[in-house]
Design a protein around this motif. Structure first.
Motif, PDB file in Angstrom:
ATOM      1  N   SER A 155       1.048   7.915 -16.004  1.00  0.00           N
ATOM      2  CA  SER A 155       0.643   8.181 -14.599  1.00  0.00           C
ATOM      3  C   SER A 155      -0.519   7.251 -14.126  1.00  0.00           C
ATOM      4  CB  SER A 155       0.634   9.706 -14.763  1.00  0.00           C
ATOM      5  OG  SER A 155      -0.601  10.289 -15.475  1.00  0.00           O
ATOM      6  N   ILE A 156      -1.187   7.243 -15.170  1.00  0.00           N
ATOM      7  CA  ILE A 156      -2.421   6.535 -14.926  1.00  0.00           C
ATOM      8  C   ILE A 156      -2.180   5.006 -14.384  1.00  0.00           C
ATOM      9  CG2 ILE A 156      -4.758   5.552 -16.080  1.00  0.00           C
ATOM     10  CD1 ILE A 156      -4.877   8.495 -15.946  1.00  0.00           C
ATOM     11  N   CYS A 157      -1.337   4.489 -15.367  1.00  0.00           N
ATOM     12  CA  CYS A 157      -0.920   3.070 -15.037  1.00  0.00           C
ATOM     13  C   CYS A 157      -0.378   3.097 -13.755  1.00  0.00           C
ATOM     14  CB  CYS A 157       0.286   2.611 -15.830  1.00  0.00           C
ATOM     15  SG  CYS A 157      -0.271   2.460 -17.736  1.00  0.00           S
ATOM     16  N   ARG A 158       0.301   4.029 -13.247  1.00  0.00           N
ATOM     17  CA  ARG A 158       0.971   3.850 -12.105  1.00  0.00           C
ATOM     18  C   ARG A 158      -0.035   3.855 -10.948  1.00  0.00           C
ATOM     19  NH1 ARG A 158       4.407   8.161 -11.686  1.00  0.00           N
ATOM     20  NH2 ARG A 158       5.563   7.297 -13.275  1.00  0.00           N
ATOM     21  N   ILE A 159      -1.242   4.654 -11.031  1.00  0.00           N
ATOM     22  CA  ILE A 159      -2.065   5.131 -10.356  1.00  0.00           C
ATOM     23  C   ILE A 159      -2.946   3.633 -10.157  1.00  0.00           C
ATOM     24  CG2 ILE A 159      -4.552   6.025  -9.745  1.00  0.00           C
ATOM     25  CD1 ILE A 159      -3.108   8.738 -10.954  1.00  0.00           C
ATOM     26  N   ILE A 160      -3.276   3.071 -11.183  1.00  0.00           N
ATOM     27  CA  ILE A 160      -4.002   1.944 -11.328  1.00  0.00           C
ATOM     28  C   ILE A 160      -3.069   0.585 -10.485  1.00  0.00           C
ATOM     29  CG2 ILE A 160      -5.012  -0.152 -12.782  1.00  0.00           C
ATOM     30  CD1 ILE A 160      -5.726   2.148 -14.687  1.00  0.00           C
ATOM     31  N   LEU A 161      -1.902   0.542 -10.907  1.00  0.00           N
ATOM     32  CA  LEU A 161      -1.039  -0.337 -10.301  1.00  0.00           C
ATOM     33  C   LEU A 161      -0.932  -0.320  -8.787  1.00  0.00           C
ATOM     34  CD1 LEU A 161       1.647  -1.095 -12.932  1.00  0.00           C
ATOM     35  CD2 LEU A 161      -0.244  -2.564 -12.165  1.00  0.00           C
ATOM     36  N   ASP A 162      -0.925   0.902  -8.345  1.00  0.00           N
ATOM     37  CA  ASP A 162      -0.931   1.385  -6.868  1.00  0.00           C
ATOM     38  C   ASP A 162      -1.930   0.528  -6.017  1.00  0.00           C
ATOM     39  OD1 ASP A 162       1.220   2.955  -6.867  1.00  0.00           O
ATOM     40  OD2 ASP A 162       0.166   4.811  -6.815  1.00  0.00           O
ATOM     41  N   HIS A 163      -3.238   0.017  -6.458  1.00  0.00           N
ATOM     42  CA  HIS A 163      -4.086  -0.521  -6.023  1.00  0.00           C
ATOM     43  C   HIS A 163      -3.950  -1.960  -6.021  1.00  0.00           C
ATOM     44  CE1 HIS A 163      -6.813   2.592  -5.322  1.00  0.00           C
ATOM     45  NE2 HIS A 163      -6.497   3.200  -6.536  1.00  0.00           N
ATOM     46  N   VAL A 164      -2.876  -2.604  -6.786  1.00  0.00           N
ATOM     47  CA  VAL A 164      -2.763  -4.067  -6.911  1.00  0.00           C
ATOM     48  C   VAL A 164      -2.366  -4.612  -5.517  1.00  0.00           C
ATOM     49  CG1 VAL A 164      -1.320  -5.971  -7.756  1.00  0.00           C
ATOM     50  CG2 VAL A 164      -2.119  -4.104  -9.355  1.00  0.00           C
ATOM     51  N   PRO A 165      -1.324  -3.808  -4.674  1.00  0.00           N
ATOM     52  CA  PRO A 165      -1.253  -4.506  -3.568  1.00  0.00           C
ATOM     53  C   PRO A 165      -2.318  -4.753  -2.480  1.00  0.00           C
ATOM     54  CG  PRO A 165       0.372  -2.853  -4.048  1.00  0.00           C
ATOM     55  CD  PRO A 165      -0.629  -2.794  -5.011  1.00  0.00           C
ATOM     56  N   VAL A 166      -3.253  -3.664  -2.797  1.00  0.00           N
ATOM     57  CA  VAL A 166      -4.493  -3.935  -1.714  1.00  0.00           C
ATOM     58  C   VAL A 166      -5.327  -5.121  -2.402  1.00  0.00           C
ATOM     59  CG1 VAL A 166      -6.296  -2.581  -0.858  1.00  0.00           C
ATOM     60  CG2 VAL A 166      -4.249  -1.458  -1.662  1.00  0.00           C
ATOM     61  N   ILE A 167      -5.464  -5.231  -3.441  1.00  0.00           N
ATOM     62  CA  ILE A 167      -6.397  -6.199  -3.940  1.00  0.00           C
ATOM     63  C   ILE A 167      -5.881  -7.566  -4.003  1.00  0.00           C
ATOM     64  CG2 ILE A 167      -8.422  -6.705  -5.769  1.00  0.00           C
ATOM     65  CD1 ILE A 167      -8.156  -3.817  -6.486  1.00  0.00           C
ATOM     66  N   TRP A 168      -4.505  -7.612  -4.602  1.00  0.00           N
ATOM     67  CA  TRP A 168      -3.941  -9.162  -4.821  1.00  0.00           C
ATOM     68  C   TRP A 168      -4.176  -9.932  -3.692  1.00  0.00           C
ATOM     69  CZ3 TRP A 168      -2.589 -11.649  -9.190  1.00  0.00           C
ATOM     70  CH2 TRP A 168      -1.850 -12.795  -8.847  1.00  0.00           C
ATOM     71  N   PRO A 169      -3.897  -9.532  -2.532  1.00  0.00           N
ATOM     72  CA  PRO A 169      -3.971 -10.417  -1.395  1.00  0.00           C
ATOM     73  C   PRO A 169      -5.301 -10.872  -1.077  1.00  0.00           C
ATOM     74  CG  PRO A 169      -2.604  -8.653  -0.628  1.00  0.00           C
ATOM     75  CD  PRO A 169      -3.287  -8.022  -1.792  1.00  0.00           C
ATOM     76  N   VAL A 170      -6.373  -9.995  -1.217  1.00  0.00           N
ATOM     77  CA  VAL A 170      -7.695 -10.332  -1.036  1.00  0.00           C
ATOM     78  C   VAL A 170      -8.233 -11.376  -2.246  1.00  0.00           C
ATOM     79  CG1 VAL A 170      -9.993  -9.520  -0.815  1.00  0.00           C
ATOM     80  CG2 VAL A 170      -8.142  -8.172  -0.328  1.00  0.00           C
ATOM     81  N   SER A 171      -8.271 -11.260  -3.279  1.00  0.00           N
ATOM     82  CA  SER A 171      -8.423 -12.152  -4.210  1.00  0.00           C
ATOM     83  C   SER A 171      -7.482 -11.817  -5.600  1.00  0.00           C
ATOM     84  CB  SER A 171      -9.989 -12.192  -4.441  1.00  0.00           C
ATOM     85  OG  SER A 171     -10.316 -12.361  -5.758  1.00  0.00           O
TER      86      SER A 171
END
Lengths: 270, 765
Positions: free
Chosen positions: B37-53
């Motif tokens: 569940s923690i992994c999923r929560i962390i990975l949920d932020h990837v689409p937000v940060i990836w396009p930025v940097s």
């Protein structure tokens, strides 16, 4: 007519209302009464205009009929109208007519709130004619010498749309009211709120602080009435900070910053 | 979770990018220990940060598991949000630094600990101090705490305590103390009895001279400042007991910065402890050095600033050691510094302002006294000016001599103005103002009456000419207008040429200052004007409408029964009041408006435009001036329909006095402009300070008649002209020009900003 008498009896003030004169307003009003002059009271909200009228009515031992004006007030609401009662059309006096007939005091509170076409009905009553035409009955009532008309308004939030017409204004002897001087105000708050002198002094100090917030966007500062209100709450074992918040600060504005600032004033004083 | 599954998820999140497999595996490795569940929560932020940097995203994945040790899951999105803000504002490095190092600080801030920024609470503090002080003080952020008596300067951030609440309390305490200094008269302007006066007191404060006169000024200053702090503390305990009670429990750190080694230091330390409430009895500290009476004064809070000055001299004598250098103490946190030069500057400014106001008031008073007296007076003044410059004015302001020697009644003695040995009592307002002035600055300046007389003599409030040549650039259009010649009862054809000019916008804080100055008013205006907007309301007793007016029906039935003709107004109707108004403001830019008048005109325009924006009426603003018929000028500030933006604001600020007032051409131009506009109500509002007048023969009756004719032309075109004037002699000719009830005379120029929106409201509703 019996019911009318009964009505009037209800308007008679039997116990002396507390009023502390701040100047010569009582003598002036009594003289105006003696000379049949109508009175215009102006001043901010909650500074004692209505209480002054009650005191005057008690002093003169005349019934006091108060009408709070609003923009839907019509001439019929003041003068009277026909109503159907048991199949018959019965004329019912409005408060103004009632006061004229009984020689009482008619007090129109916040007169500017009423529409201008309504207020003209008092014109003939408010000059030396002292008469009230009742159009629908084809009757002209002449006011007895005991009758007095008084109006009040608050020039503070007066808008041009709601100004008094000069023709209305210029029929009255005008008395200007303001919040009493600190010492007097404290005395009033002390007595009306039934609290001790030091607390009353502090409440008055708080009031002076809020009154200086006009420049910062507060429409009006705390009135004497609010101070008394807070005093009463405190008297009922509500702690002073809460009493000030509910009794004074919150009623004044909804602006969060001003609310917070005034709350800080409260906690700085008490 | 398997690494393969994680990286597959990651690749699907960042698609269509295909990052290096080796990198991905490395950053995902720490996640293997975490729950799914923690992994999923962390990975949920990837689409937000990836396009930025991309590299920020790798850092995030690497650091997130560690951060989640101290962050709760709910706080994670905010943490990410701040990181992204950092990246966008300050770049990758600082974002990385924030993620790596600043976590603890961030956490403590989340818990409401750490520094408190002024900007966060300024909106609360400003009304607070203004209410407390019953005065319009300002607050400004500064490196050090001090006050110049108009503004209180306080630190932009307080992080003395860990809790926000304590820091806020400290802010309040600082403000209260600074106000206390002002209120208790710490900044002595005049010499107290028994102490020397200094000659150069015009530009500086007596107190400054006094303290600097000591061989070791900093010791004198520290002594005086602490003595005053004791006084202020007494005052505040009386005035704000709640605050002082709360402050007593505030554990203020010792920040004196020096050890109490020398004698003066030991004394000052003890004094400080008395103020912070953490130490010795004040009596024990003071009594060895001061006599019993003086000590008692401080104990009972009855000392005055004069006492403190005198006692400073005494204490200095006793404590100063010539052979030892004195290192100044850093002041108590809430005590602030004394910046006496700033106080002196503010005082000077206030004095100049009050002097000007006083002169204006005096001048308008002189204009209102009987004509013969004034004429006699002005003649005298003129002779003097022509003759010897040293001759003294025959007008002076004195206290009524009957009262002068009774010291306690002197304050109540009426002020008299004597003109050629004839006394006149001053009107209440002027009297009160002069008194206020004398209280603060001692005597009234001798020159002010003669300059008031001068102003009055010029028949208006004309000032000195200002050079406004480089402030505008000419637009190409030149328009030609006829002018009415009353002598021949006809037009002079194509007589005047009007040049359209552009005002060069200037960047100033004028608009902001004005809005701040009239903050309360502008909120009120906004509210009032909002109420004037298109409104829908029910009107009762209509002949036709959407619903039955029940009251009316009952009344009508009753009337029928009573044998009266019934009314046919039995309906309620929804009425829509629509505003359809176009207005042009013409602003007088003649040189007579220099000074106060110009400022007031501009301030009125600012408030007016702010209010008009709420209302949605169409409006244009033009300034006018010029010289001779060949060069009448119209300055564009805002065209009708032009949006109210920065440029317009800057052009309003750029309105400045220029040359003469030829009213005809601008009025005719405004008429032409408005004729092209379709509106139910069209208005021209002129703001002026006097009669129309130009350099050539455009003056007197000729000018008035031409203006009148221009106004008549406007009226014929269905446009309502209206004039707001501040000319004292307006009544004589205004009625002739504008017709009754079409002009208004504002007697106090300072009230113009308040009056103008009011006037507009009355006009258009």
């Amino acid at each position: 007519m019996d019911t009318a008498q009964q009505h009037l009896a209800e308007h008679l003030i039997t116990r002396e209302p507390y009023y502390l004169a701040t100047g010569s307003e009582i003598e002036i009003a009594l003289s105006a009464y003696k000379n049949g002059l109508p009175l215009l009271l102006k001043g901010p909200t909650g500074c004692g205009k209505t209480r002054f009228m009650q005191y005057l009515a008690w002093k003169l031992q005349r019934p006091l009929i108060t009408v709070s004006c609003h923009d839907d007030l019509s001439t019929s609401d003041l003068v009277g109208r026909y109503l159907i009662r048991a199949g018959d059309a019965v004329w019912t006096d409005g408060p103004l007519t009632l006061a004229v007939r009984a020689g009482g005091i008619c007090y129109l509170d916040e007169i500017v709130e009423a529409r201008k076409d309504t207020t003209v009905v008092i014109h003939p009553l408010a000059d030396d004619r002292r008469e009230l035409p009742i159009e629908k009955r084809g009757e002209i009532l002449t006011a007895p010498p005991e009758f007095m008309i008084a109006v009040s308004y608050n020039p503070g939030y007066q808008s041009v749309l709601k100004d008094l017409k000069p023709s209305t204004r210029q029929r009255f002897a005008a008395l200007s009211f303001d919040y009493p001087k600190p010492a007097q105000e404290a005395e009033i708050v002390c007595r009306e709120g039934n609290i001790d002198k030091t607390l009353a002094d502090d409440l008055v100090k708080l009031a002076a602080m809020t009154r200086s917030l006009k420049e910062s966007g507060l429409a009006e500062g705390a009135s004497t009435r609010l101070l008394i209100q807070a005093g009463k709450l405190y008297n009922d074992k509500i702690d002073i900070h809460t009493a000030c918040r509910t009794g004074i600060v919150e009623p004044l504005t909804d602006d969060p910053e001003l609310l917070a600032a005034m709350q800080e004033m409260v906690s700085s004083i008490f | 979770m398997k690494l393969a599954a994680l990286s597959e998820q990651f690749y699907s999140l960042v698609a269509p990018d295909i990052p290096n497999e080796w990198d991905v595996d490395e950053v995902l490795e720490p996640l293997l220990d975490e729950e799914e569940s923690i992994c999923r929560i962390i990975l949920d932020h990837v689409p937000v940060i990836w396009p930025v940097s991309h590299s920020l995203c790798y850092d995030f994945l690497r650091l997130a598991p560690g951060a989640l040790q101290s962050l709760s899951i709910v706080q994670l999105p905010e943490w990410v949000g701040i990181t992204l803000d950092m990246y966008e504002n300050d770049g990758l490095r600082s974002a990385q630094r924030f993620m790596q190092n600043d976590l603890t600080e961030y956490l403590s801030r989340l818990k409401g600990m750490g520094g408190l920024r002024l900007e966060k609470i300024e909106k609360k503090l400003l009304p607070y101090i203004r209410g407390i002080a019953r005065d319009t003080l300002q607050i400004t952020a500064a490196r050090e705490t001090y006050t110049d008596t108009d503004t209180i300067f306080i630190p932009a951030e307080l992080s003395v305590f860990r809790g926000e609440e304590e820091n806020f309390l400290l802010y309040k305490l600082i403000l209260a103390y600074q106000w206390g200094y002002i209120r208790c008269g710490t900044f002595l302007g005049k010499a107290p009895a028994g102490l020397p006066a200094y000659s150069n007191e015009e530009n500086t404060l007596w107190l400054r001279n006094f303290l600097n006169d000591f061989p070791e000024p900093s010791l004198a200053r520290d002594l005086y400042h602490l003595l005053e702090a004791i006084r202020v503390k007494h005052f505040l305990t009386r005035e704000l007991p709640g605050l002082m009670r709360a402050a007593a429990s505030l554990p203020l750190p010792d920040n004196s910065g020096t050890m109490a080694t020398s004698q003066p230091h030991a004394f000052l330390h003890q004094l400080r402890q008395c103020i912070t409430g953490s130490g010795t009895d004040l009596e024990k500290v003071l009594s060895p050095h001061l006599n019993r009476d003086e000590t008692a004064k401080y104990l009972q809070g009855k000392a005055t600033a004069d006492d403190s000055a005198r006692n400073t001299a005494i204490l200095y004598e006793r404590l100063h050691n010539q052979h030892e250098e004195y290192t100044p103490l850093s002041p108590l946190l809430f005590q602030g510094r004394m910046k006496l030069q700033a106080v002196a500057r503010a005082r000077c400014e206030r004095k100049a302002k009050m002097e000007e106001q006083l002169t204006d008031m005096m001048a308008s008073y002189l204009l209102n006294i009987s004509r013969e007296k004034r004429d006699a007076l002005l003649r005298d003044e003129k002779e003097k000016n022509d003759g010897s410059a040293l001759a003294e004015s025959d007008i002076s302001l004195i206290m009524d001599s009957e009262f002068i020697n009774t010291a306690d009644r002197e304050k109540d003695a009426p002020l008299l103005v004597t003109i050629n040995n004839e006394s006149l009592e001053l009107p209440e307002e002027l009297d009160a103002f002069s008194r206020e002035f004398m209280d603060e600055f001692g005597d009234l300046p001798a020159r002010f009456i003669s300059s008031a007389a001068g102003k009055a003599g010029r028949g208006g409030f004309s000032g000195e000419t200002e050079d406004g040549d480089n402030k505008e650039k000419s637009l190409t259009d030149t328009l030609v207008f006829d002018e009415w010649d009353y002598r021949r009862q006809g037009y002079r054809k194509n007589w005047c040429s009007l040049h359209m000019k552009e005002l060069t916008p200037i960047h100033t804080s004028f608009i902001r200052n004005t809005l701040e100055k009239y903050h309360g008013l502008s909120i009120r205006l906004r509210h009032q004007f909002e109420m004037m907007r298109n409104q829908e309301r029910y009107v009762k007793r209509q002949r036709e409408g959407d619903d039955i007016d029940f009251d009316a029906v009952v009344e009508s039935l009753s009337d029928t029964r009573a044998g009266l003709p019934p009314s046919d107004r039995l309906f309620i109707r929804l009425k829509r009041d629509e505003r359809d108004i176009a207005v042009i403001f013409l602003v007088d830019m003649s040189n007579s408006t220099a000074g106060w008048v110009n400022t007031a005109l501009k301030e009125s325009l600012v408030l007016m435009t702010e209010a008009l924006e709420v209302l949605g009426d169409r409006y244009g603003i033009y300034g006018f001036s010029g010289m001779r018929r060949s060069r009448c000028e119209l300055f564009h500030v805002k065209h009708i329909g032009e949006p109210y933006g920065e440029e317009v604001k800057e052009r309003i600020a750029a309105i400045a006095p220029s040359e003469y007032t030829r009213m005809g051409p601008p009025l005719r131009h405004a008429t032409e402009t408005l004729q092209k506009i379709d509106a139910k109500v069209r208005l021209i509002i002129t703001l002026t300070d006097g009669k129309p007048e130009d350099y050539d023969d455009y003056k007197g009756q000729y000018a008035i008649e031409d203006t009148r004719h221009a106004l008549l032309e406007a009226k014929t075109a269905g446009i309502h002209p209206f004039c707001i004037t501040i000319d004292h002699k307006a009544q004589e000719y205004m009625q002739h020009m504008y017709g009754p009830a079409n002009y208004i005379f504002v007697d106090n120029i300072r009230k113009l900003p308040l009056r103008m929106p009011e006037i507009y409201r009355a006009l258009t509703s």
